[in-house]
Design a protein around this motif. Structure first.
Motif, mmCIF file in Angstrom:
data_model
loop_
_atom_site.group_PDB
_atom_site.id
_atom_site.type_symbol
_atom_site.label_atom_id
_atom_site.label_comp_id
_atom_site.label_asym_id
_atom_site.label_seq_id
_atom_site.Cartn_x
_atom_site.Cartn_y
_atom_site.Cartn_z
ATOM 1 N N TYR A 177 20.374 46.313 35.142
ATOM 2 C CA TYR A 177 20.143 45.984 33.725
ATOM 3 C C TYR A 177 18.657 45.869 33.402
ATOM 4 N N PRO A 178 17.874 46.911 33.645
ATOM 5 C CA PRO A 178 16.438 46.818 33.370
ATOM 6 C C PRO A 178 16.165 46.708 31.865
ATOM 7 N N GLY A 179 15.448 45.676 31.472
ATOM 8 C CA GLY A 179 15.048 45.523 30.074
ATOM 9 C C GLY A 179 16.173 45.261 29.098
ATOM 10 N N ALA A 180 17.315 44.776 29.562
ATOM 11 C CA ALA A 180 18.441 44.519 28.657
ATOM 12 C C ALA A 180 18.063 43.434 27.649
ATOM 13 N N PRO A 181 18.185 43.709 26.342
ATOM 14 C CA PRO A 181 17.833 42.715 25.327
ATOM 15 C C PRO A 181 18.689 41.452 25.466
ATOM 16 N N GLY A 182 18.024 40.298 25.402
ATOM 17 C CA GLY A 182 18.725 39.017 25.450
ATOM 18 C C GLY A 182 19.034 38.525 26.845
ATOM 19 N N LEU A 183 18.790 39.349 27.865
ATOM 20 C CA LEU A 183 19.108 38.985 29.244
ATOM 21 C C LEU A 183 17.823 38.715 30.021
ATOM 22 N N SER A 184 17.748 37.548 30.635
ATOM 23 C CA SER A 184 16.626 37.290 31.541
ATOM 24 C C SER A 184 17.201 36.924 32.899
ATOM 25 N N LEU A 185 16.759 37.628 33.914
ATOM 26 C CA LEU A 185 17.244 37.426 35.270
ATOM 27 C C LEU A 185 16.290 36.494 36.009
ATOM 28 N N VAL A 186 16.854 35.443 36.596
ATOM 29 C CA VAL A 186 16.057 34.416 37.256
ATOM 30 C C VAL A 186 16.548 34.256 38.683
ATOM 31 N N CYS A 187 15.642 34.385 39.642
ATOM 32 C CA CYS A 187 15.988 34.170 41.045
ATOM 33 C C CYS A 187 15.558 32.750 41.406
ATOM 34 N N ALA A 188 16.534 31.837 41.384
ATOM 35 C CA ALA A 188 16.258 30.425 41.670
ATOM 36 C C ALA A 188 17.578 29.712 41.933
ATOM 37 N N GLY A 189 17.480 28.578 42.586
ATOM 38 C CA GLY A 189 18.640 27.718 42.730
ATOM 39 C C GLY A 189 18.919 27.011 41.411
ATOM 40 N N ALA A 190 20.131 26.545 41.244
ATOM 41 C CA ALA A 190 20.539 25.907 39.990
ATOM 42 C C ALA A 190 19.688 24.687 39.677
ATOM 43 N N VAL A 191 19.525 23.797 40.631
ATOM 44 C CA VAL A 191 18.780 22.561 40.382
ATOM 45 C C VAL A 191 17.320 22.866 40.087
ATOM 46 N N ALA A 192 16.721 23.779 40.848
ATOM 47 C CA ALA A 192 15.321 24.143 40.612
ATOM 48 C C ALA A 192 15.141 24.709 39.206
ATOM 49 N N HIS A 193 16.050 25.558 38.782
ATOM 50 C CA HIS A 193 15.954 26.144 37.444
ATOM 51 C C HIS A 193 16.128 25.081 36.356
ATOM 52 N N LEU A 194 17.135 24.246 36.518
ATOM 53 C CA LEU A 194 17.433 23.255 35.479
ATOM 54 C C LEU A 194 16.361 22.189 35.342
ATOM 55 N N ARG A 195 15.578 21.962 36.382
ATOM 56 C CA ARG A 195 14.485 20.978 36.297
ATOM 57 C C ARG A 195 13.436 21.382 35.271
ATOM 58 N N THR A 196 13.252 22.675 35.061
ATOM 59 C CA THR A 196 12.189 23.139 34.164
ATOM 60 C C THR A 196 12.708 23.798 32.890
#
Length: 96
Positions: A39-58
């Protein structure tokens, strides 16, 4: 809307195609790379490589958290705790 454990990003990409802004979070670098290739450049989609807790902290609060693996759909406040597996004990509340 947040897709936790998004894997290849199929569900997140579908929701983004319908107009949602969807961060797709997965802790696997391999799954993240596969989703980015799919899904390269799909509008509205951002791909994040992180654990759930690490992502939710920020991250800002989400209205909806979606996770197929754990079958979690939450509308309203979400509280995520990163408690250690040992060394704490639940204490019953009043009357419990």
């Amino acid at each position: 809307m947040l897709d936790l454990g998004s894997g290849l990003g199929r569900h997140a990409a579908r929701m983004a195609a319908l107009g949602a802004k969807v961060p797709a979070v997965d802790s696997s670098p391999t799954q993240h790379q596969r989703a980015a290739a799919r899904y390269p450049g799909a509008p509205g989609l951002s791909l994040v490589c992180a654990g759930a807790v690490a992502h939710l902290r920020t991250a800002d609060p989400y209205d909806l958290v979606y996770s197929v693996r754990e079958a979690v759909v939450v509308a309203g406040p979400v509280v995520v705790s990163d408690l250690p597996p040992m060394g704490w004990r639940a204490t019953p509340g009043p009357g419990g």
